[in-house]
Write a protein that holds these residues in place. Structure first.
Motif, short mmCIF file in Angstrom:
data_model
loop_
_atom_site.label_atom_id
_atom_site.label_comp_id
_atom_site.label_asym_id
_atom_site.label_seq_id
_atom_site.Cartn_x
_atom_site.Cartn_y
_atom_site.Cartn_z
N ALA A 77 25.73 21.85 25.51
CA ALA A 77 25.13 20.73 24.77
C ALA A 77 24.18 21.22 23.68
O ALA A 77 24.09 20.60 22.62
N GLU A 98 13.81 4.40 25.74
CA GLU A 98 13.46 5.64 26.45
C GLU A 98 14.71 6.50 26.69
O GLU A 98 14.66 7.73 26.59
N MET A 101 15.36 8.26 23.59
CA MET A 101 14.33 9.28 23.32
C MET A 101 14.60 10.56 24.12
O MET A 101 14.34 11.66 23.64
N VAL A 102 15.12 10.40 25.35
CA VAL A 102 15.44 11.59 26.15
C VAL A 102 16.51 12.42 25.43
O VAL A 102 16.52 13.65 25.50
N GLY A 103 17.39 11.73 24.69
CA GLY A 103 18.42 12.42 23.93
C GLY A 103 17.84 13.39 22.91
O GLY A 103 18.49 14.35 22.51
N GLN A 105 15.06 15.09 23.42
CA GLN A 105 14.14 15.99 24.13
C GLN A 105 14.31 17.47 23.75
O GLN A 105 13.31 18.16 23.51
N ALA A 106 15.57 17.91 23.65
CA ALA A 106 15.79 19.34 23.37
C ALA A 106 15.30 19.72 21.98
O ALA A 106 15.01 20.90 21.72
N MET A 108 12.54 18.47 20.69
CA MET A 108 11.07 18.36 20.69
C MET A 108 10.51 19.65 21.30
O MET A 108 10.50 19.81 22.52
N ARG A 165 22.49 7.72 23.04
CA ARG A 165 21.76 8.90 23.54
C ARG A 165 22.46 10.18 23.07
O ARG A 165 21.80 11.16 22.70
N THR A 169 21.24 13.54 20.08
CA THR A 169 21.23 15.01 20.21
C THR A 169 21.71 15.69 18.92
O THR A 169 21.81 16.91 18.88
#
Lengths: 257, 316
Positions: A77, A98, A101-103, A105-106, A108, A165, A169
């Protein structure tokens, strides 16, 4: 055109069962490539092996020039390869916003110490992610549901959330496992429109799908498998006229005159 | 009233109550209970990272708490190090436990992880009961109080306010982490770890981070406990204590920082208020806990939360 995905002699054995057997195919850049076949033919197993969700028994998978077989899901990924799942995998207790937003994460990168000592930097990073989430929510038509808990949404909206999501990415290649399954006709039309928009924005799509209207209308190239082995490949027109595919999967009503 | 003012009031009112309580209730026994409440709040805030948010069952918190207590007790009594500095020792101990317990626990989940953490707690208890340098079951006594210059925090009122400062600092940090990308990631792992991996995140790091935060909070609380009690023995750090921390978190509101604080307050103070019922008080307390868990699975804090906007209200 360069190859985005090269699968060579891919094999998966579960104890005595060979789910995928010596499968080879290539996916070209800027194409929508579909993998079709009857239930149990090994389509999801193939996607799972390509994305690192499932270890392979033998063979190789190459993303552009890099061998990615042997890498696990998060490593694949992180190479800008996104995916959705046949059985939706969402963060059910969280809101749509949310989930998206987790999508991000990598991407950030701030560590926990920087987060604790520099609230301004953390705030700026969060703001950037939030702005991107809002753009994507708007893009997939889910903006008005952004504050809803995902578990309370209809199936079609959950599918869009999962797609959103994946888009977060920033993928270059997106694997979609039965994106139209479970959608009613109008939802399906909307979903396909969004998929085409995603493709037009530069993301190559690899999809597994049972709905032949979707497959034949949006695919540039199709690979057909049965009992884990490739039985045909070609353009939608070629596939619709392939006698072996018609006998094994499509049925005669799909034959193009 | 705007949400912002509501939030400020939600912090200010409990804080003012916390500041006023030991002045209203001057009984030293109850002041001691209030101090214990503050210590337990810190433990439960830590437990919330790993069990509440990340969904990894940790039944070894008593072991973590013991490691913090013994770090402070040994450093201050055997080496004469200031109790303030032993807190730093405790934080380092928390880091070691977090990484040491976090990495192996990546291989196990659910009930197996619960069993592993029970094992950790029991191993710690048995080791401190048998090692010579921890003075075995006799424990360690004469743990010095915190001091600033000539002022000593051995008076319960002063100690209460000092510990309240610890709670405020650690509460703010916990709240910030919970409402940041880290908290969101922890919750995402709890909901569906495979989906987290599919967005390119190696879940090992956040899981170990959650364990480490839990261990640091548990160890710091253990240190404060050792200094407060002045005398510690292994018999305190039992499996019962670990389950009590879980009950506090579940009763207050799993995953919520205010919920954890409320849970620790209720579970520490309520049994004391029910003591008038004699031998019945544990039964009454247990029934109350069961009722809350059955009818308000999101804890007591859910009584205070307003309903989220429905889909229709959200649509413009």
């Amino acid at each position: 055109m360069a190859n985005v995905l090269t699968v060579e002699h891919l094999t998966k054995k579960f104890a005595g069962l060979t789910a995928v057997n010596d499968l080879s195919f290539t996916m070209k850049e800027r194409t929508i490539h579909s993998l079709i076949g009857p239930n149990g033919s090994g389509k999801s197993t193939t996607i799972n092996m390509c994305t690192g969700s499932l270890p392979i028994t033998s063979g190789t998978v190459k993303y552009r020039d890099e061998i990615i077989s042997g890498r696990v899901l998060h490593e694949v990924a992180s190479r800008n390869i996104g995916r959705t799942f046949q059985n939706l995998k969402l963060f059910g207790s969280m809101t749509v916003e949310e989930n998206l937003m987790v999508g991000m994460q990598a991407q950030m990168k701030d560590g926990i110490l920087k987060f604790l000592v520099s609230p301004a930097s953390a705030k700026a990073e969060e703001k950037r992610a939030n702005e991107r989430a809002m753009e994507v929510l708007d893009y997939i038509g889910m903006y008005k549901y952004r504050n809803e808990t995902v578990a309370n949404l209809a199936y079609g909206q959950q599918k869009l959330t999962e797609l959103g999501r994946s888009i977060m990415t920033a993928p270059k290649l997106l694997f979609l496992d039965e994106p139209a399954a479970g959608l009613n006709p109008s939802e399906r039309v909307e979903f396909v429109k969004i998929l085409l928009k995603v493709f037009d924005d530069g993301i190559d799509l690899f999809l597994i799908e049972h709905n032949m209207d979707v497959v034949m209308n949006i695919s540039n190239y199709i690979t057909v498998i049965n009992f884990g082995s490739k039985i045909a490949e070609g353009t939608p027109k070629e596939i619709q006229n392939n006698d072996e595919v018609i006998a094994a999967y499509l049925g005669s009503q799909f034959k193009k005159k | 009233m705007s949400d912002k003012y509501k939030k400020i009031l939600m912090v200010l009112i409990p804080l003012m109550i916390a500041i006023a309580m030991p002045l209203i209730v001057t009984d030293n026994y109850f002041r001691g209970i209030f101090i214990m409440t503050l210590i337990y709040i810190i433990v439960v805030l830590g437990l919330n990272f790993i069990t509440g948010l990340t969904g990894q069952m940790n039944l070894g918190t008593a072991g973590i708490f013991a490691m913090g207590s013994y770090t402070t007790a040994l450093l201050s009594t055997k080496l004469g190090i200031s109790p303030w500095l032993t807190i730093i020792g405790s934080i380092i101990m928390g880091l070691i436990i977090g990484v040491g317990l976090g990495y192996p626990s990546l291989r196990v989940q659910g009930v197996y992880l619960a069993l592993t953490t029970i094992g950790f707690g029991e191993i710690v208890r048995i080791l401190i009961s048998n090692f010579k340098f921890t003075n075995g079951i006799m424990g360690i006594r004469d743990i010095p109080a915190f001091t600033i210059g000539s002022f000593s925090f051995d008076d319960k009122l002063a100690r209460y306010y000092l510990y309240l400062v610890f709670v405020v600092i650690m509460g703010v940090v916990a709240y910030r982490i919970t409402n940041s990308k880290w908290g969101r990631l922890f919750k995402a792992i709890r909901d569906n770890y495979e989906a987290v991996q599919a967005v390119g995140v190696d879940i090992a790091k956040p899981k170990v981070l959650a364990f480490t935060l839990a261990a640091i909070y548990g160890c710091v609380a253990g240190s404060l406990y050792a200094v407060h009690m002045e005398f510690i023995t292994p018999s305190v750090y039992t499996f019962d204590l670990s389950t009590t921390f879980i009950v506090m978190m579940m009763l207050g509101g799993i995953g919520s920082v205010p919920g954890c604080i409320l849970g620790a307050v209720v579970c520490t103070i309520l049994p004391e208020l029910l003591r008038d019922f004699g031998n019945w008080y544990w039964i009454i307390f247990s029934i109350l806990v069961l009722l809350v868990i059955l009818f308000r699975p999101n804890g007591i804090i859910s009584f205070l939360k307003t309903r989220k906007k429905s889909v229709k209200e959200g649509v413009k």
